[in-house]
Scaffold this motif. Structure first.
Motif, PDB file in Angstrom:
ATOM      1  N   SER A 101      48.215 -90.918  50.399  1.00  0.00           N
ATOM      2  CA  SER A 101      48.775 -90.632  51.719  1.00  0.00           C
ATOM      3  C   SER A 101      48.357 -89.282  52.282  1.00  0.00           C
ATOM      4  CB  SER A 101      50.308 -90.708  51.657  1.00  0.00           C
ATOM      5  OG  SER A 101      50.724 -92.009  51.289  1.00  0.00           O
ATOM      6  N   SER A 102      47.917 -88.372  51.437  1.00  0.00           N
ATOM      7  CA  SER A 102      47.480 -87.042  51.887  1.00  0.00           C
ATOM      8  C   SER A 102      46.631 -86.421  50.792  1.00  0.00           C
ATOM      9  CB  SER A 102      48.683 -86.143  52.183  1.00  0.00           C
ATOM     10  OG  SER A 102      49.357 -85.788  50.983  1.00  0.00           O
ATOM     11  N   VAL A 103      46.026 -85.293  51.113  1.00  0.00           N
ATOM     12  CA  VAL A 103      45.274 -84.535  50.108  1.00  0.00           C
ATOM     13  C   VAL A 103      46.197 -84.116  48.975  1.00  0.00           C
ATOM     14  CG1 VAL A 103      44.135 -82.316  49.701  1.00  0.00           C
ATOM     15  CG2 VAL A 103      43.454 -83.717  51.640  1.00  0.00           C
ATOM     16  N   ALA A 104      47.422 -83.717  49.314  1.00  0.00           N
ATOM     17  CA  ALA A 104      48.371 -83.286  48.286  1.00  0.00           C
ATOM     18  C   ALA A 104      48.696 -84.432  47.331  1.00  0.00           C
ATOM     19  CB  ALA A 104      49.641 -82.754  48.929  1.00  0.00           C
ATOM     20  N   HIS A 105      48.900 -85.644  47.873  1.00  0.00           N
ATOM     21  CA  HIS A 105      49.146 -86.813  47.013  1.00  0.00           C
ATOM     22  C   HIS A 105      47.991 -86.998  46.021  1.00  0.00           C
ATOM     23  CE1 HIS A 105      52.158 -87.946  50.040  1.00  0.00           C
ATOM     24  NE2 HIS A 105      52.575 -88.899  49.231  1.00  0.00           N
ATOM     25  N   ALA A 106      46.761 -86.939  46.553  1.00  0.00           N
ATOM     26  CA  ALA A 106      45.592 -87.162  45.703  1.00  0.00           C
ATOM     27  C   ALA A 106      45.454 -86.060  44.661  1.00  0.00           C
ATOM     28  CB  ALA A 106      44.339 -87.240  46.565  1.00  0.00           C
ATOM     29  N   TYR A 107      45.724 -84.833  45.064  1.00  0.00           N
ATOM     30  CA  TYR A 107      45.615 -83.688  44.145  1.00  0.00           C
ATOM     31  C   TYR A 107      46.560 -83.878  42.966  1.00  0.00           C
ATOM     32  CZ  TYR A 107      45.746 -78.743  42.684  1.00  0.00           C
ATOM     33  OH  TYR A 107      45.692 -77.571  41.981  1.00  0.00           O
ATOM     34  N   TRP A 108      47.807 -84.241  43.245  1.00  0.00           N
ATOM     35  CA  TRP A 108      48.769 -84.440  42.174  1.00  0.00           C
ATOM     36  C   TRP A 108      48.386 -85.625  41.299  1.00  0.00           C
ATOM     37  CZ3 TRP A 108      51.738 -80.940  40.406  1.00  0.00           C
ATOM     38  CH2 TRP A 108      52.274 -79.970  41.228  1.00  0.00           C
ATOM     39  N   ALA A 109      47.924 -86.691  41.915  1.00  0.00           N
ATOM     40  CA  ALA A 109      47.561 -87.874  41.134  1.00  0.00           C
ATOM     41  C   ALA A 109      46.410 -87.573  40.174  1.00  0.00           C
ATOM     42  CB  ALA A 109      47.182 -89.019  42.075  1.00  0.00           C
ATOM     43  N   LEU A 110      45.405 -86.871  40.651  1.00  0.00           N
ATOM     44  CA  LEU A 110      44.242 -86.586  39.822  1.00  0.00           C
ATOM     45  C   LEU A 110      44.527 -85.541  38.751  1.00  0.00           C
ATOM     46  CD1 LEU A 110      41.519 -86.523  42.616  1.00  0.00           C
ATOM     47  CD2 LEU A 110      41.967 -88.357  40.970  1.00  0.00           C
ATOM     48  N   SER A 111      45.612 -84.793  38.908  1.00  0.00           N
ATOM     49  CA  SER A 111      45.899 -83.724  37.949  1.00  0.00           C
ATOM     50  C   SER A 111      46.434 -84.240  36.621  1.00  0.00           C
ATOM     51  CB  SER A 111      46.905 -82.735  38.544  1.00  0.00           C
ATOM     52  OG  SER A 111      48.211 -83.285  38.581  1.00  0.00           O
ATOM     53  N   THR A 152      38.479 -78.986  46.688  1.00  0.00           N
ATOM     54  CA  THR A 152      37.372 -78.920  47.648  1.00  0.00           C
ATOM     55  C   THR A 152      36.859 -80.312  47.977  1.00  0.00           C
ATOM     56  OG1 THR A 152      36.712 -76.770  46.744  1.00  0.00           O
ATOM     57  CG2 THR A 152      35.104 -77.915  48.096  1.00  0.00           C
ATOM     58  N   SER A 153      36.691 -81.151  46.959  1.00  0.00           N
ATOM     59  CA  SER A 153      36.213 -82.515  47.175  1.00  0.00           C
ATOM     60  C   SER A 153      37.199 -83.321  48.013  1.00  0.00           C
ATOM     61  CB  SER A 153      35.986 -83.209  45.828  1.00  0.00           C
ATOM     62  OG  SER A 153      34.982 -82.560  45.092  1.00  0.00           O
ATOM     63  N   LEU A 154      38.484 -83.115  47.781  1.00  0.00           N
ATOM     64  CA  LEU A 154      39.495 -83.846  48.548  1.00  0.00           C
ATOM     65  C   LEU A 154      39.510 -83.408  50.004  1.00  0.00           C
ATOM     66  CD1 LEU A 154      42.423 -83.860  45.955  1.00  0.00           C
ATOM     67  CD2 LEU A 154      40.920 -85.764  46.585  1.00  0.00           C
ATOM     68  N   LEU A 155      39.347 -82.121  50.251  1.00  0.00           N
ATOM     69  CA  LEU A 155      39.296 -81.645  51.632  1.00  0.00           C
ATOM     70  C   LEU A 155      38.071 -82.204  52.354  1.00  0.00           C
ATOM     71  CD1 LEU A 155      40.332 -77.926  51.069  1.00  0.00           C
ATOM     72  CD2 LEU A 155      41.695 -79.700  52.192  1.00  0.00           C
ATOM     73  N   ARG A 156      36.929 -82.230  51.685  1.00  0.00           N
ATOM     74  CA  ARG A 156      35.742 -82.821  52.294  1.00  0.00           C
ATOM     75  C   ARG A 156      35.993 -84.288  52.626  1.00  0.00           C
ATOM     76  NH1 ARG A 156      32.509 -80.583  47.758  1.00  0.00           N
ATOM     77  NH2 ARG A 156      31.710 -78.526  48.366  1.00  0.00           N
ATOM     78  N   ALA A 157      36.623 -84.997  51.684  1.00  0.00           N
ATOM     79  CA  ALA A 157      36.888 -86.417  51.905  1.00  0.00           C
ATOM     80  C   ALA A 157      37.806 -86.618  53.105  1.00  0.00           C
ATOM     81  CB  ALA A 157      37.511 -87.031  50.651  1.00  0.00           C
ATOM     82  N   GLU A 158      38.838 -85.775  53.212  1.00  0.00           N
ATOM     83  CA  GLU A 158      39.761 -85.912  54.337  1.00  0.00           C
ATOM     84  C   GLU A 158      39.042 -85.763  55.668  1.00  0.00           C
ATOM     85  OE1 GLU A 158      43.810 -83.900  56.197  1.00  0.00           O
ATOM     86  OE2 GLU A 158      42.705 -82.865  54.619  1.00  0.00           O
ATOM     87  N   TYR A 159      38.198 -84.739  55.785  1.00  0.00           N
ATOM     88  CA  TYR A 159      37.550 -84.484  57.062  1.00  0.00           C
ATOM     89  C   TYR A 159      36.413 -85.455  57.327  1.00  0.00           C
ATOM     90  CZ  TYR A 159      40.498 -80.419  56.915  1.00  0.00           C
ATOM     91  OH  TYR A 159      41.603 -79.609  56.841  1.00  0.00           O
ATOM     92  N   ASP A 160      35.813 -86.011  56.278  1.00  0.00           N
ATOM     93  CA  ASP A 160      34.814 -87.058  56.465  1.00  0.00           C
ATOM     94  C   ASP A 160      35.470 -88.350  56.951  1.00  0.00           C
ATOM     95  OD1 ASP A 160      32.752 -85.422  55.701  1.00  0.00           O
ATOM     96  OD2 ASP A 160      32.658 -86.168  53.632  1.00  0.00           O
ATOM     97  N   GLN A 161      36.663 -88.611  56.470  1.00  0.00           N
ATOM     98  CA  GLN A 161      37.332 -89.877  56.765  1.00  0.00           C
ATOM     99  C   GLN A 161      38.198 -89.830  58.019  1.00  0.00           C
ATOM    100  OE1 GLN A 161      39.381 -91.010  53.096  1.00  0.00           O
ATOM    101  NE2 GLN A 161      37.551 -90.489  51.882  1.00  0.00           N
TER     102      GLN A 161
END
Length: 225
Positions: A101-111, A152-161
């Motif tokens: 749902s957000s970069v924060a969601h993905a960050y926590w999931a991948l951690s 960094t990868s998640l931020l790139r993905a957000e702005y690409d998408q």
């Protein structure tokens, strides 16, 4: 001590006076005049020397700092402003086959390494809810070495998408980005007391399109078409 100390003592004492050092003789008019001449010569030298330009450009940003304050929207809005730069802004990010749902969601999931905990973060309604199961679970092995690259990868993905949020970041020009995060001294700024990695990585992603003109071989050698 440096070369200015002696002349400074002489000027403070004045003609006929005694400096603060007992070993110094009384100040004569000639000695006082010499001290004045020293500082006049020094001022002329400093005025005439070349201006030192930092090798990597200006030290300070031209644009005022921006601070994406805490905000808890349930869905994207038409004009979020700089608050759209927050990691918890609800712009879904696809990583592999998972939609977060957000970069924060993905960050926590991948951690975390535990798949069931990852699943909880993916389905969480808010980033705060996503952080709770992950925060209570050990991080994946080596996470401390990977987390900035992952963000960094998640931020790139957000702005690409998401083209709309992607327009917000370049509009900040070269401003320092101060990202508030009450739950993390690593990601947040905390009035300058914390590391502000979320803000710093936003600045990095913002700079990457500009870097292409310098990193492209043709641009560097002048042989580009």
């Amino acid at each position: 001590m440096d070369r200015k100390d002696g002349p400074l003592r002489v000027l403070v004492a004045g003609p006929g006076g005694q400096t603060c050092l007992p070993v110094d003789p009384p100040v004569t008019q000639d000695v006082h005049d010499s001290a004045l001449a020293y500082f006049e010569d020094r001022a002329q030298w400093m005025a005439g020397r070349p201006v030192r330009i930092p090798a990597d450009g200006p030290v300070a940003a031209h644009a005022p700092a921006v601070r994406p304050y805490h905000w808890y929207p349930n869905r994207p809005v038409a004009d979020p402003g700089v608050r759209g730069l927050r990691n918890d802004y609800p712009a879904p990010v696809t990583v592999g086959e998972a939609v977060h749902s957000s970069v924060a969601h993905a960050y926590w999931a991948l951690s975390v390494a535990q798949l069931e905990v990852r699943a909880e973060t993916v389905t969480a309604d808010t980033s705060s809810a996503a952080s709770r199961p992950a925060a209570g679970t050990p991080r994946g092995e080596g996470w401390e070495h990977a987390r900035t690259a992952v963000m960094t990868s998640l931020l790139r993905a957000e702005y690409d998408q998401h083209p709309e949020p992607a327009e917000i970041l370049p509009a900040t020009n070269d401003a320092t980005v101060l990202h508030d995060d009450v739950d993390s001294s690593f990601r947040g700024d905390d009035a300058g007391r914390s590391r502000n990695w979320a803000g710093r990585l936003l600045e990095r992603v913002r700079s990457e399109p500009h870097a292409r003109q310098f990193c492209d071989p043709g641009a560097v050698t002048g042989s580009g078409a």
